[in-house]
Each structure stands twice: as C-alpha cells, then as structure tokens.
Design a protein around this motif. Structure first.
Motif: not given
Length: 283
Positions: A180-183, A201-204, A159-160, A272-274
C-alpha cells in the motif's frame, strides 16, 4: 439423441437474466455476512456486498446446499434427458466434489464437470457446452471434452485494495502494508490450480499493461494457431471497467472482447476495483 440441459453455478458470472437467455439453469452461490446467509443474484446486490465489506463485516463463502443443487437438477430433468453440471473449480471449493457425490444417485443422468475454471473462463466453458449440446453431443461426452480442455484458459487479475486478501489470509499484513505504501499492485494468475502471484508493479496502469502483455504472450506461445475467446473482467466501477475494455480491445484489433462482471463469490475475497483479462480456447 438425448436432450441435454446445461446447469452451472453463479461463479460463472452470469446473471439470471443472461442465463435464461442462453437456456442455462443457475445454482446461486451462497455466502454469509455477519452469520446471515445470502445467495448471489437472489437477495443481495454487488453494491450492498461492498458496503458491508467496507464496514468491516465478516464475510465467508460457502457451497450450495445439496437440496438447492438437486432441486435445480430435478427441474432440468423434467424437460431434459440428461444434465451437464459445471460447478465452481474443484481447486477453489469442495462444491464440485459434493456435486459428484450427489450425482451418484442419478443413474448417470447428471454429469458433473471438474471445470478447473473461474469467472469468465468458467463462462467460456458454458458457451462450449452449449455448442456441443447443439451439435447433439450427449452429457457424458460433453463432460469428457470440457475436462480435457479445462486448463486451456488462463486468467489474470489485479486488485485495487489488498485489505480483503489480507483478511482472507492470502497475503500477510506486513506485505499488504508495504504494498500500500509503495502503491504496488499485484497481478495474480489462475490456471486451474490456485490464485497465484504473477507480477508486482507500481500503479494500476502498469498492472493493466502487464495483463495485456501476459495475454499476448499466452496467445503467441499457446493459442496462436487455435480459435479462442478474449475476456475482460471487473468488479465495482463499471466506467473504469469500460475504459479497461476499450484499452484491452485496442491491443487485439479484429477480435471480439467480452466484458463480464466478476461473480460475488470471488468478490468476497478480492473486493471492488478489480480488473482482469483472460483467453480461453474455443471448442
């Protein structure tokens, strides 16, 4: 040989047009937004849903009314001898149990499948049911076969935005804030029981790689010697979804990868963004 109709609810992700092309009857999944009821594929678009969610609207999912379900079964039975109904997973909704109770009044003409799947894996069950139906399998046997193989279809999603999972009580506000803070992007896993955490994990981009690795591991350990379907799923931005589709397909050369939209009944919980990926045994 009985003539069998395949009926499913819109949790499978099929649009009405796609369902008509396959010859599948669809039961629209309802949900309420600020106490007004909408039906997937009937009176609200994905864009409208996400706009309302972003505005802070109260969104709740529900199950189809008995009348709506029976009306579609009755319509199918006008031209068919039997119905195979594949509803939303019993692990995520009482829709399946309600359908079983309704089917008791149909003298065995309606077989309700406890599918234990969602989204693209649910869609894979429909493709299997159609294939079995075309082979001349009756409704009761189709139900038995689908339930026997129900758990052979793991799905992974990332999820985004954690806001909607927080609102639904699936993640604490503190955990959502830290992530959210740590992405941090959670990769979630569903395999017939509940949507659970697989990895953070960190980031998409790392989340995408984690899903690719997970599917490769599933194939190596479970599906290596069987025929299977590969899927990617998404909500929201179709351009990003097409990039994900291309990236995922590149990792599985020579294999068809089916891209499908997440159903709105699931988008209500994840937003959204999933992005998602799945493998399902092909019957």
């Amino acid at each position: 040989m009985p003539k069998v109709a395949i009926v499913a609810d819109t949790n499978c992700g099929l649009t009405r047009k796609e369902a008509e092309k396959l010859g599948v009857y669809l039961v629209p999944m309802p949900f309420s937004i600020n106490y007004k009821t909408y039906h997937e594929g009937v009176d609200i678009t994905e864009k409208e849903l996400f706009e309302l969610m972003e505005s802070g609207a109260e969104v709740r999912t529900s199950q189809p009314s008995p009348a709506d379900v029976c009306d579609i079964w009755d319509k199918a039975l006008e031209t068919h001898d039997e119905v195979v109904y594949i509803p939303m997973s019993s692990a995520l909704s009482s829709t399946c149990a309600s359908a079983v109770a309704l089917a008791a009044d149909y003298d065995g003409k309606v077989q309700v499948v406890d599918n234990r799947r969602l989204s693209v894996t649910h869609y894979s069950s429909i493709l299997d049911a159609i294939k079995l139906m075309e082979y001349g399998t009756d409704a009761e046997e189709i139900k038995k076969i689908l339930e026997k193989h129900a758990l052979e279809a793991p799905i992974y999603v990332t999820v985004n935005n954690l806001e909607h999972l927080k609102k639904g009580g699936r993640i604490t506000p503190a955990a959502a804030g830290i992530a959210t803070i740590l992405n941090l992007k959670p990769v979630l896993y569903y395999h017939g029981d509940k949507l659970d955490s697989y990895k953070k994990v960190r980031g998409m981009e790392k989340a995408k790689l984690a899903m690719i690795d997970a599917i490769k591991k599933e194939i190596e350990e479970t599906y290596k010697y069987t025929n299977y379907r590969l899927f990617v799923a998404y909500s929201g931005d179709k351009k990003e979804a097409e990039k994900w589709h291309k990236q995922f397909a590149h990792e599985f050369p020579g294999r068809e990868v089916i891209m499908h939209h997440l159903p709105l009944s699931l988008c209500c919980h994840v937003g959204d963004g999933v992005l998602g990926a799945a493998v399902a045994k092909m019957l």
